[in-house]
Scaffold this motif. Structure first.
Motif, PDB file in Angstrom:
ATOM      1  N   ASP A 344      15.642  -4.291  10.166  1.00 10.24           N
ATOM      2  CA  ASP A 344      14.309  -4.335  10.770  1.00 10.24           C
ATOM      3  C   ASP A 344      13.507  -5.443  10.097  1.00 10.24           C
ATOM      4  O   ASP A 344      13.939  -6.027   9.109  1.00 10.24           O
ATOM      5  CB  ASP A 344      13.597  -2.983  10.615  1.00 10.24           C
ATOM      6  CG  ASP A 344      12.648  -2.698  11.769  1.00 10.24           C
ATOM      7  OD1 ASP A 344      12.276  -3.661  12.476  1.00 10.24           O
ATOM      8  OD2 ASP A 344      12.285  -1.525  11.976  1.00 10.24           O
ATOM      9  N   HIS A 345      12.300  -5.699  10.638  1.00  9.08           N
ATOM     10  CA  HIS A 345      11.494  -6.833  10.177  1.00  9.08           C
ATOM     11  C   HIS A 345      10.606  -6.439   9.001  1.00  9.08           C
ATOM     12  O   HIS A 345       9.376  -6.523   9.065  1.00  9.08           O
ATOM     13  CB  HIS A 345      10.651  -7.376  11.329  1.00  9.08           C
ATOM     14  CG  HIS A 345      11.492  -7.889  12.462  1.00  9.08           C
ATOM     15  ND1 HIS A 345      12.055  -9.141  12.471  1.00  9.08           N
ATOM     16  CD2 HIS A 345      11.884  -7.302  13.629  1.00  9.08           C
ATOM     17  CE1 HIS A 345      12.747  -9.320  13.587  1.00  9.08           C
ATOM     18  NE2 HIS A 345      12.655  -8.220  14.302  1.00  9.08           N
ATOM     19  N   PHE A 346      11.233  -6.015   7.900  1.00 10.22           N
ATOM     20  CA  PHE A 346      10.478  -5.628   6.711  1.00 10.22           C
ATOM     21  C   PHE A 346      10.936  -6.421   5.499  1.00 10.22           C
ATOM     22  O   PHE A 346      12.121  -6.726   5.339  1.00 10.22           O
ATOM     23  CB  PHE A 346      10.644  -4.133   6.410  1.00 10.22           C
ATOM     24  CG  PHE A 346       9.905  -3.232   7.363  1.00 10.22           C
ATOM     25  CD1 PHE A 346       8.524  -3.085   7.281  1.00 10.22           C
ATOM     26  CD2 PHE A 346      10.591  -2.531   8.345  1.00 10.22           C
ATOM     27  CE1 PHE A 346       7.844  -2.259   8.161  1.00 10.22           C
ATOM     28  CE2 PHE A 346       9.917  -1.704   9.233  1.00 10.22           C
ATOM     29  CZ  PHE A 346       8.539  -1.572   9.136  1.00 10.22           C
ATOM     30  N   ALA A 347       9.961  -6.738   4.647  1.00 12.71           N
ATOM     31  CA  ALA A 347      10.232  -7.301   3.331  1.00 12.71           C
ATOM     32  C   ALA A 347       9.685  -6.330   2.294  1.00 12.71           C
ATOM     33  O   ALA A 347       8.737  -5.568   2.564  1.00 12.71           O
ATOM     34  CB  ALA A 347       9.569  -8.669   3.176  1.00 12.71           C
ATOM     35  N   TYR A 348      10.276  -6.347   1.110  1.00  7.34           N
ATOM     36  CA  TYR A 348       9.835  -5.489   0.015  1.00  7.34           C
ATOM     37  C   TYR A 348       9.577  -6.360  -1.203  1.00  7.34           C
ATOM     38  O   TYR A 348      10.409  -7.194  -1.575  1.00  7.34           O
ATOM     39  CB  TYR A 348      10.888  -4.423  -0.288  1.00  7.34           C
ATOM     40  CG  TYR A 348      11.110  -3.477   0.869  1.00  7.34           C
ATOM     41  CD1 TYR A 348      10.375  -2.301   0.992  1.00  7.34           C
ATOM     42  CD2 TYR A 348      12.033  -3.787   1.869  1.00  7.34           C
ATOM     43  CE1 TYR A 348      10.562  -1.449   2.065  1.00  7.34           C
ATOM     44  CE2 TYR A 348      12.215  -2.939   2.949  1.00  7.34           C
ATOM     45  CZ  TYR A 348      11.487  -1.780   3.042  1.00  7.34           C
ATOM     46  OH  TYR A 348      11.663  -0.940   4.116  1.00  7.34           O
ATOM     47  N   VAL A 349       8.403  -6.195  -1.803  1.00  2.51           N
ATOM     48  CA  VAL A 349       8.021  -6.983  -2.972  1.00  2.51           C
ATOM     49  C   VAL A 349       7.707  -6.031  -4.122  1.00  2.51           C
ATOM     50  O   VAL A 349       6.888  -5.111  -3.982  1.00  2.51           O
ATOM     51  CB  VAL A 349       6.790  -7.869  -2.681  1.00  2.51           C
ATOM     52  CG1 VAL A 349       6.344  -8.589  -3.949  1.00  2.51           C
ATOM     53  CG2 VAL A 349       7.115  -8.882  -1.591  1.00  2.51           C
ATOM     54  N   ALA A 350       8.379  -6.251  -5.251  1.00  2.00           N
ATOM     55  CA  ALA A 350       8.139  -5.442  -6.444  1.00  2.00           C
ATOM     56  C   ALA A 350       7.119  -6.138  -7.336  1.00  2.00           C
ATOM     57  O   ALA A 350       7.215  -7.345  -7.580  1.00  2.00           O
ATOM     58  CB  ALA A 350       9.443  -5.218  -7.198  1.00  2.00           C
ATOM     59  N   ASP A 351       6.157  -5.362  -7.819  1.00  2.00           N
ATOM     60  CA  ASP A 351       5.075  -5.877  -8.659  1.00  2.00           C
ATOM     61  C   ASP A 351       5.168  -5.212 -10.034  1.00  2.00           C
ATOM     62  O   ASP A 351       4.840  -4.029 -10.179  1.00  2.00           O
ATOM     63  CB  ASP A 351       3.726  -5.549  -8.002  1.00  2.00           C
ATOM     64  CG  ASP A 351       2.542  -6.124  -8.762  1.00  2.00           C
ATOM     65  OD1 ASP A 351       2.689  -6.470  -9.946  1.00  2.00           O
ATOM     66  OD2 ASP A 351       1.446  -6.204  -8.173  1.00  2.00           O
ATOM     67  N   PRO A 352       5.605  -5.930 -11.071  1.00  5.20           N
ATOM     68  CA  PRO A 352       5.710  -5.327 -12.403  1.00  5.20           C
ATOM     69  C   PRO A 352       4.363  -5.004 -13.034  1.00  5.20           C
ATOM     70  O   PRO A 352       4.297  -4.175 -13.940  1.00  5.20           O
ATOM     71  CB  PRO A 352       6.443  -6.404 -13.216  1.00  5.20           C
ATOM     72  CG  PRO A 352       7.094  -7.288 -12.204  1.00  5.20           C
ATOM     73  CD  PRO A 352       6.166  -7.282 -11.028  1.00  5.20           C
ATOM     74  N   ILE A 353       3.293  -5.652 -12.581  1.00  3.31           N
ATOM     75  CA  ILE A 353       1.974  -5.371 -13.156  1.00  3.31           C
ATOM     76  C   ILE A 353       1.447  -4.044 -12.623  1.00  3.31           C
ATOM     77  O   ILE A 353       1.049  -3.155 -13.387  1.00  3.31           O
ATOM     78  CB  ILE A 353       0.970  -6.504 -12.826  1.00  3.31           C
ATOM     79  CG1 ILE A 353       1.538  -7.870 -13.209  1.00  3.31           C
ATOM     80  CG2 ILE A 353      -0.350  -6.264 -13.550  1.00  3.31           C
ATOM     81  CD1 ILE A 353       0.675  -9.039 -12.766  1.00  3.31           C
ATOM     82  N   ALA A 354       1.449  -3.887 -11.309  1.00  7.78           N
ATOM     83  CA  ALA A 354       0.961  -2.650 -10.689  1.00  7.78           C
ATOM     84  C   ALA A 354       1.999  -1.542 -10.687  1.00  7.78           C
ATOM     85  O   ALA A 354       1.680  -0.395 -10.364  1.00  7.78           O
ATOM     86  CB  ALA A 354       0.515  -2.935  -9.261  1.00  7.78           C
TER      87      ALA A 354
END
Length: 398
Positions: A344-354
């Motif tokens: 599907d048209h999804f991206a996932y971004v991991a944020d080490p700060i939050a």
């Protein structure tokens, strides 16, 4: 802070399982069928696997989905300095650089998800006589893999770069070198492929290999002046995209170019970065129609491919602010990380700060959800049942 892998269900955002790892120097990627997470330990000479628990089998009249709990696999690959792990059309090629300091040579192993699940002990591949920082591209019964000539620099540097490409053919249970492309590629680094071409980054341009029956023809797309002396060392391709995207970086700058093998052209891409932005991750999105650039300032830039007068171009589509945090608070030796869904048209971004992972709908360019974590994520990858094109009936993923 700890060498662990956590597996989440993307439907309900729940933690399914966590696994302790043996080594600290891990990188994360996936198997060619997206069933397994591959834990690459370059410094410790091995690759281990985690079964995500989602896969599909062809039962003749239908495709049957399976779902079980994630589990650590007993299967391990061993080799000297596994570095480039490349997937294409159900195959994985692992290039082991070798180690000149202890006299180990480079090698390649080729495997499938079935090899992992069956714990295949004898894999087809290549054994070189020298070390090299190379790459191999699996392509059905062929394997395009780098060559380093004997008269090249053979010092103790374990990252000596190759300058030629060999075409290996699989038959009688092994790969045999059948052809060496007649165009050299000095300081070869970076490679990608689509449905028709295989391209390699060179010091003086890009080497393009095109298959005609069982033979490959080669040509060179020369570097353009806009690269300012930088070389293309990273290339991205997608099965459904006619063009490739090359990255030339150095001195704190990154120049993106469109590579069009059909027209033997290279053109710069204006991705309109914000001030002081340096790209840290790239990816083709599901379907190949969008290309994503994640930068160190907390923005995800979306490029779209369009045809103008029959000429394919990549253009700036929009930008998504993925962090409300002060980016100066990024933990040492960490960064934002990116992965994309294959159904599907999804991206996932991991944020080490939050300490969370955002779910982003690429076409809408909106953040649609997040997964809260109790740790700073170092890397993420998507596992699940991949789909082709726009018609997809399965939504199981991790």
């Amino acid at each position: 802070e700890t060498a662990e892998v956590a597996v989440f269900d993307l439907d309900d955002k729940n933690l399914l399982e966590s696994f302790s790892l043996t080594y600290d120097s891990n990188s994360l990627t996936t198997s060619p069928g997206f069933r397994y997470a591959a834990i690459v330990n370059r410094n410790d000479d091995n690759i281990s696997f985690i079964d995500g628990g989602l896969w599909q089998e062809d039962h003749g009249d239908h495709l049957h989905d399976y779902e079980q709990s994630p589990a650590f696999s007993d299967y391990t690959l061993m080799g000297s300095r596994p570095t480039h792990v490349i997937n294409n059309d159900g195959q994985m090629a692992v290039f082991y650089d070798g180690n000149a300091d202890i006299g180990t040579s480079a090698s390649v192993q080729v495997l499938t998800d079935n090899d992992i699940s069956n714990e295949t002990s004898e894999l087809a591949g290549i054994e070189y006589s020298v070390n090299m920082h190379g790459v191999a591209k699996p392509r059905g019964e062929h394997l395009l893999s780098t060559l380093r000539r004997d008269d090249a620099d053979s010092t103790s540097n374990a990252k000596v770069l190759p300058d030629q490409v060999g075409v290996y053919h699989f038959h009688d249970g092994e790969y045999e070198l059948e052809q060496t492309l007649d165009i050299t590629c000095p300081d070869l680094h970076g490679a990608a492929q689509n449905h028709e071409f295989v391209v390699f980054g060179c010091g003086d341009g890009v080497l393009v290999a095109h298959q005609h029956d069982d033979e490959y023809e080669a040509e060179k797309v020369a570097n353009i002046s806009e690269l300012n002396g930088l070389r293309i060392g990273t290339i991205y391709g997608h099965e459904d995209s006619e063009t490739f995207i090359g990255i030339a970086s150095g001195g704190g700058q990154a120049i993106l170019v469109t590579l069009n093998p059909e027209e033997n052209e290279m053109e710069t891409i204006d991705w309109q970065p914000v001030t002081d932005a340096s790209p840290i991750s790239y990816a083709f999105a599901f379907g190949g129609e969008h290309f994503l650039i994640l930068d160190n300032q907390g923005y995800l830039t979306v490029l779209s491919q369009h045809a103008h007068d029959g000429h394919m171009e990549w253009e700036f589509e929009g930008r998504i602010d993925i962090s409300e945090e002060d980016v100066s608070n990024m933990p040492d030796d960490m960064s934002f990380t990116l992965t994309v869904a294959q159904n599907d048209h999804f991206a996932y971004v991991a944020d080490p700060i939050a300490k969370h992972v955002l779910q982003i709908h690429i076409e809408d360019m909106e953040i649609e959800g997040d997964i809260e974590l109790n740790f700073a994520p170092a890397s993420i990858s998507w596992l699940g049942i991949a789909e082709e094109g726009e018609e997809h009936e399965h939504d199981h993923d991790h």
